[in-house]
Every structure is written in structure tokens, then in C-alpha cells.
Design a protein around this motif. Sequence first.
Motif, PDB file in Angstrom:
ATOM      1  N   LYS A 156      29.151  -9.778 -74.610  1.00  0.00           N
ATOM      2  CA  LYS A 156      28.022 -10.789 -74.723  1.00  0.00           C
ATOM      3  C   LYS A 156      28.133  -9.274 -76.698  1.00  0.00           C
ATOM      4  O   LYS A 156      28.018 -10.337 -77.586  1.00  0.00           O
ATOM      5  N   GLU A 157      28.625  -8.065 -76.389  1.00  0.00           N
ATOM      6  CA  GLU A 157      28.791  -7.561 -77.707  1.00  0.00           C
ATOM      7  C   GLU A 157      29.475  -8.687 -78.447  1.00  0.00           C
ATOM      8  O   GLU A 157      29.054  -9.156 -79.932  1.00  0.00           O
ATOM      9  N   LYS A 158      30.949  -8.662 -78.013  1.00  0.00           N
ATOM     10  CA  LYS A 158      32.001  -9.596 -79.151  1.00  0.00           C
ATOM     11  C   LYS A 158      30.806 -10.989 -79.117  1.00  0.00           C
ATOM     12  O   LYS A 158      31.538 -11.865 -80.717  1.00  0.00           O
ATOM     13  N   GLN A 159      30.892 -11.790 -78.557  1.00  0.00           N
ATOM     14  CA  GLN A 159      29.697 -12.969 -78.683  1.00  0.00           C
ATOM     15  C   GLN A 159      28.757 -13.020 -80.025  1.00  0.00           C
ATOM     16  O   GLN A 159      27.864 -13.886 -81.094  1.00  0.00           O
ATOM     17  N   SER A 160      28.166 -11.951 -79.904  1.00  0.00           N
ATOM     18  CA  SER A 160      26.939 -11.476 -81.391  1.00  0.00           C
ATOM     19  C   SER A 160      27.227 -11.317 -81.878  1.00  0.00           C
ATOM     20  O   SER A 160      26.875 -12.180 -83.103  1.00  0.00           O
ATOM     21  N   ILE A 161      28.618 -10.377 -81.931  1.00  0.00           N
ATOM     22  CA  ILE A 161      29.725 -10.718 -83.689  1.00  0.00           C
ATOM     23  C   ILE A 161      29.483 -12.047 -84.411  1.00  0.00           C
ATOM     24  O   ILE A 161      29.963 -11.740 -85.316  1.00  0.00           O
ATOM     25  N   LEU A 162      30.564 -12.081 -83.557  1.00  0.00           N
ATOM     26  CA  LEU A 162      30.720 -13.582 -83.971  1.00  0.00           C
ATOM     27  C   LEU A 162      29.454 -14.405 -84.333  1.00  0.00           C
ATOM     28  O   LEU A 162      30.435 -15.219 -85.449  1.00  0.00           O
ATOM     29  N   TYR A 163      28.472 -14.723 -84.206  1.00  0.00           N
ATOM     30  CA  TYR A 163      28.077 -15.513 -83.751  1.00  0.00           C
ATOM     31  C   TYR A 163      27.151 -15.027 -84.953  1.00  0.00           C
ATOM     32  O   TYR A 163      26.640 -15.820 -86.206  1.00  0.00           O
ATOM     33  N   GLN A 164      26.759 -13.953 -85.471  1.00  0.00           N
ATOM     34  CA  GLN A 164      26.393 -13.230 -87.082  1.00  0.00           C
ATOM     35  C   GLN A 164      27.372 -13.041 -87.632  1.00  0.00           C
ATOM     36  O   GLN A 164      26.538 -13.243 -89.258  1.00  0.00           O
ATOM     37  N   THR A 165      28.677 -12.961 -87.357  1.00  0.00           N
ATOM     38  CA  THR A 165      29.352 -13.335 -88.558  1.00  0.00           C
ATOM     39  C   THR A 165      29.331 -14.744 -89.268  1.00  0.00           C
ATOM     40  O   THR A 165      29.584 -15.158 -90.639  1.00  0.00           O
ATOM     41  N   MET A 166      29.521 -15.751 -88.372  1.00  0.00           N
ATOM     42  CA  MET A 166      28.978 -17.262 -89.046  1.00  0.00           C
ATOM     43  C   MET A 166      27.714 -17.394 -89.888  1.00  0.00           C
ATOM     44  O   MET A 166      27.770 -18.096 -90.505  1.00  0.00           O
TER      45      MET A 166
END
Length: 281
Positions: A156-166
Motif C-alpha cells: 500500500k505504501e509503495k502504491q501511495s509513493i508511486l501515485y504521489q510522485t506521479m
Amino acid sequence: MKSKINELADYREAPFQKEVTIACPAEHINVQMKHLTRKFKKTESVSEVAKGDVVVLSLVSELTKFNRPMVPITVGSRLFDEELEAQLIHHSCGESFTVTVQNQPVNVTIKQASRTLFPQPTDEMAAVYATEHEEFAGITTVAQYRQKVIEDYCQKEKQSILYQTMDDIMEYVLTHSDWDFDEDELAERVKAVKMEINTELKEEKGQTLEDLSTEDLKILFGVESFDEMDTMLRIEMERVIASDLWLLEIHQKQSIEEIENNGWAFLEEYVKANLQIREEK
């Protein structure tokens, strides 16, 4: 589209943190572990108050909220009053004392104090819990359950970081490019959004935007006037149009309808290729 791009910033020049380390907090693991033992918990009376205890208080004060003969509080939950709750810790059941809240004295008597105790989780508890929760199917031990909790958190944290970076890269492009917005197109977009809002208001409240008071505007939209709302909608529509123009440029299309569903896949692939997320064990 009538609006145009004068100069488009290169998304690949947007700065972002390319190496990130994540770890599942012990607090999160502890909370999830309690799910295994919740059926087996017990409550006992305690003599000294600690964070998490449930107390029943008698409060005497000139403050209405703090002038009550009996009020139950979970200490440290901040659900009643953070300032008061912090001053209860280490006091004894049956004790009367004075604390300061909102710069006013409050006389407190602790009438009852209890604590919920959770047993140590066992493999049997983990297996039972797994049969009742599909997402943990097949788990038979506490160790397996704990590992699943950590894996789920990190994913979940990885997905959050991915979308925040996008999102950060999108913000860079939108704010570093030069856009030529067509006023008629903007006005049409704002008008369309207002029509959608009016439709929803009629269905939910039997009202239109024109019927709303200043207080209604503040509660529903976070603005204090219709002029402020128009400005907010204009800014939002500028961002929508700019995003559409960017997509059209990237995909070399004439209309948004021609772009396949996942039009932002190029940005997601770029971030995934340049972002390293390391899990700290």
C-alpha cells in the motif's frame, strides 16, 4: 480544443526523490495483532490511570463541557479533550484533583478506571482469524499473519509513493508550462460544472446554487462568495484543460476521446523505471 500549448515542460525534468526506504511501523503491526486476540480480551479494574484506560470522571468547572457529574473517557484517545486526558495519567482511581483546561480550573474525581488486556496471540488464534477473513485465507501461524500484515502495508505504501510522485510530476508540468487558454472554452467548462452541481443539489437538497447562503457555500465548497467559487472553478478547469492538452501532445491525438483508457500509463511507467523503493526489514 480551442486552448493551446505555447511551451510544454518536459516531465522527465521534474525533480523527485528517486530512492525511498519504507518500513512497516511496529505500531501498525501491534494494532493488527490485536485483531487476532480481540475475541479473547478481558477488562480489569486498575488503581493507576495509564494511556488507553477507560475512566469515569466527575467534572466540576465553569466550562459547560467540563461540568458534568459523570463522563466516560478513553485516556489518550483525544475524543473528549486532549488537554484534559493528558493530565489524568498516573492519577489514582478515587482521587480528586484540579487540572487546567483552556486556562480554567477543572476539579476532577476519578470514579472508575479499567483497562482492556489482550493476550499474546497464538497460532490457533491466527488460524481461526484466517478462516473468518478471506484476505488471510491459508494462514495458520502468527508468523505468517505478521508477514502478511507487513507485506500488505508495504504494498500500500509503495502504491501511495508511486501515485504521489506521479502527482508531483504532473504538478511540475502544469506549473512550468506556458498555456494559452481560450476564454470561451473555459467559460463553457465552468458552466458545465455548475450545471452538474445544480443537478446534484436539486436531487439531494431541492436547491440550486442561487439558493445557497454564504454559510452553505462555505460548508459545501469551502468558499465564501459566488465570485470566489467562480475563481475556484476557473482554476480547476484550467488544470483539466491543461492536462487534456498534455495528453493530446503525448499521444499525438486530436481529441481526448481517441486516447485509450489508461492515458497516463506513460507517466506511471516512467516513475516505476526511475523510482527505487527499498523495504527495511
